[in-house]
Design an enzyme around this catalytic site. Sequence first.
Site, PDB file in Angstrom:
ATOM      1  CE  LYS A  10       1.791  16.806  13.162  1.00 50.33           C
ATOM      2  NZ  LYS A  10       0.792  17.356  12.215  1.00 50.33           N
ATOM      3  CE1 TYR A  50       1.734  22.700  12.948  1.00 53.49           C
ATOM      4  CE2 TYR A  50       0.844  22.081  15.086  1.00 53.49           C
ATOM      5  CZ  TYR A  50       1.519  21.749  13.918  1.00 53.49           C
ATOM      6  OH  TYR A  50       1.980  20.462  13.731  1.00 53.49           O
ATOM      7  CG  PHE A  58      -6.257  23.043   8.735  1.00 59.82           C
ATOM      8  CD1 PHE A  58      -5.104  23.154   9.500  1.00 59.82           C
ATOM      9  CD2 PHE A  58      -6.205  23.459   7.401  1.00 59.82           C
ATOM     10  CE1 PHE A  58      -3.929  23.657   8.972  1.00 59.82           C
ATOM     11  CE2 PHE A  58      -5.025  23.976   6.855  1.00 59.82           C
ATOM     12  CZ  PHE A  58      -3.886  24.070   7.651  1.00 59.82           C
ATOM     13  NE  ARG A  86       8.403  19.521   3.682  1.00 62.36           N
ATOM     14  CZ  ARG A  86       7.280  19.845   4.309  1.00 62.36           C
ATOM     15  NH1 ARG A  86       7.272  20.007   5.625  1.00 62.36           N
ATOM     16  NH2 ARG A  86       6.164  20.011   3.633  1.00 62.36           N
ATOM     17  CB  THR A  92       0.338  17.193   4.480  1.00 62.74           C
ATOM     18  OG1 THR A  92       1.499  17.989   4.218  1.00 62.74           O
ATOM     19  CG2 THR A  92      -0.357  17.710   5.725  1.00 62.74           C
ATOM     20  CG  ASN A 113      -0.061  14.779   9.738  1.00 62.30           C
ATOM     21  OD1 ASN A 113       0.145  15.079  10.913  1.00 62.30           O
ATOM     22  ND2 ASN A 113       0.212  15.593   8.739  1.00 62.30           N
ATOM     23  CG  HIS A 116       5.663  19.757  12.261  1.00 59.11           C
ATOM     24  ND1 HIS A 116       4.951  20.507  11.363  1.00 59.11           N
ATOM     25  CD2 HIS A 116       6.788  20.461  12.546  1.00 59.11           C
ATOM     26  CE1 HIS A 116       5.618  21.638  11.134  1.00 59.11           C
ATOM     27  NE2 HIS A 116       6.734  21.633  11.843  1.00 59.11           N
ATOM     28  CD  GLU A 127       8.528  24.581  12.257  1.00 56.22           C
ATOM     29  OE1 GLU A 127       7.552  24.902  11.553  1.00 56.22           O
ATOM     30  OE2 GLU A 127       9.074  23.457  12.181  1.00 56.22           O
TER      31      GLU A 127
HETATM   32  P1  CMP Z   1       1.953  19.774   9.918  1.00 58.08           P
HETATM   33  O1  CMP Z   1       3.130  19.476   9.060  1.00 58.08           O
HETATM   34  O2  CMP Z   1       2.126  19.557  11.372  1.00 58.08           O
HETATM   35  O3  CMP Z   1       1.518  21.306   9.681  1.00 58.08           O
HETATM   36  C1  CMP Z   1       0.182  21.747   9.856  1.00 58.08           C
HETATM   37  C2  CMP Z   1      -0.771  20.618  10.059  1.00 58.08           C
HETATM   38  O4  CMP Z   1      -2.131  20.933   9.842  1.00 58.08           O
HETATM   39  C3  CMP Z   1      -0.479  19.517   9.072  1.00 58.08           C
HETATM   40  O5  CMP Z   1       0.724  18.872   9.419  1.00 58.08           O
HETATM   41  C4  CMP Z   1      -1.756  18.672   9.180  1.00 58.08           C
HETATM   42  O6  CMP Z   1      -1.687  17.717  10.230  1.00 58.08           O
HETATM   43  C5  CMP Z   1      -2.831  19.715   9.571  1.00 58.08           C
HETATM   44  N1  CMP Z   1      -3.802  19.919   8.504  1.00 58.08           N
HETATM   45  C6  CMP Z   1      -5.118  19.649   8.594  1.00 58.08           C
HETATM   46  N2  CMP Z   1      -5.761  19.960   7.457  1.00 58.08           N
HETATM   47  C7  CMP Z   1      -4.822  20.427   6.602  1.00 58.08           C
HETATM   48  C8  CMP Z   1      -4.855  20.913   5.251  1.00 58.08           C
HETATM   49  N3  CMP Z   1      -5.987  20.970   4.544  1.00 58.08           N
HETATM   50  N4  CMP Z   1      -3.699  21.314   4.693  1.00 58.08           N
HETATM   51  C9  CMP Z   1      -2.520  21.281   5.395  1.00 58.08           C
HETATM   52  N5  CMP Z   1      -2.440  20.832   6.669  1.00 58.08           N
HETATM   53  C10 CMP Z   1      -3.567  20.414   7.273  1.00 58.08           C
END
Ligand code: CMP
Length: 140
Positions: A10, A50, A58, A86, A92, A113, A116, A127
């Site tokens: 990211k 997404y 979010f 993972r 996450t 974070n 992904h 994806e």
């Molecule tokens: P990702 O695995 O890219 O998939 C969705 C993204 O939403 C996740 O990582 C986080 O970076 C973001 N996100 C923000 N808030 C939340 C939340 N409460 N739960 C899950 N994903 C979140």
Amino acid sequence: ALERTLSIIKPDAVAKNVIGEIYARFEKAGLKVVAAKMKHLSRSEAEGFYAVHRERPFFGALVEFMISGPVMIQVLEGEGAIAKNRELMGATNPKEADAGTIRADFADSIDANAVHGSDAPETASTEIAYFFATTELCPR
Ligand code: CMP
């Protein structure tokens, strides 16, 4: 089984200049990069990727963050690649991520974070197809 999974480094991790460090973790775990591209996502590309989260509170912040700078997108291949990636990523929310995981070491918040990774075989195929044409993947 031999699997393929979609991974995205990211904008936060690209900005920290740790693409190579993250690739080294994939490689040390036996995951092979079989396709890769760097891209600055458009808003519609990020929203489409997404789309399953469209109704989540979010969603807006997630899309803003994902278009804030370039990302590095790759397909990883290996035995149990989806679960293995993972495990390498960690939880996450980086505050909950196990020590030594990519998110514990490089992520700052649940939005920023670092990485992904696809969560299941069906999402991995959609994806991968979202970002790569079949001709862009190394043959199996
Ligand atoms: P990702 O695995 O890219 O998939 C969705 C993204 O939403 C996740 O990582 C986080 O970076 C973001 N996100 C923000 N808030 C939340 C939340 N409460 N739960 C899950 N994903 C979140």
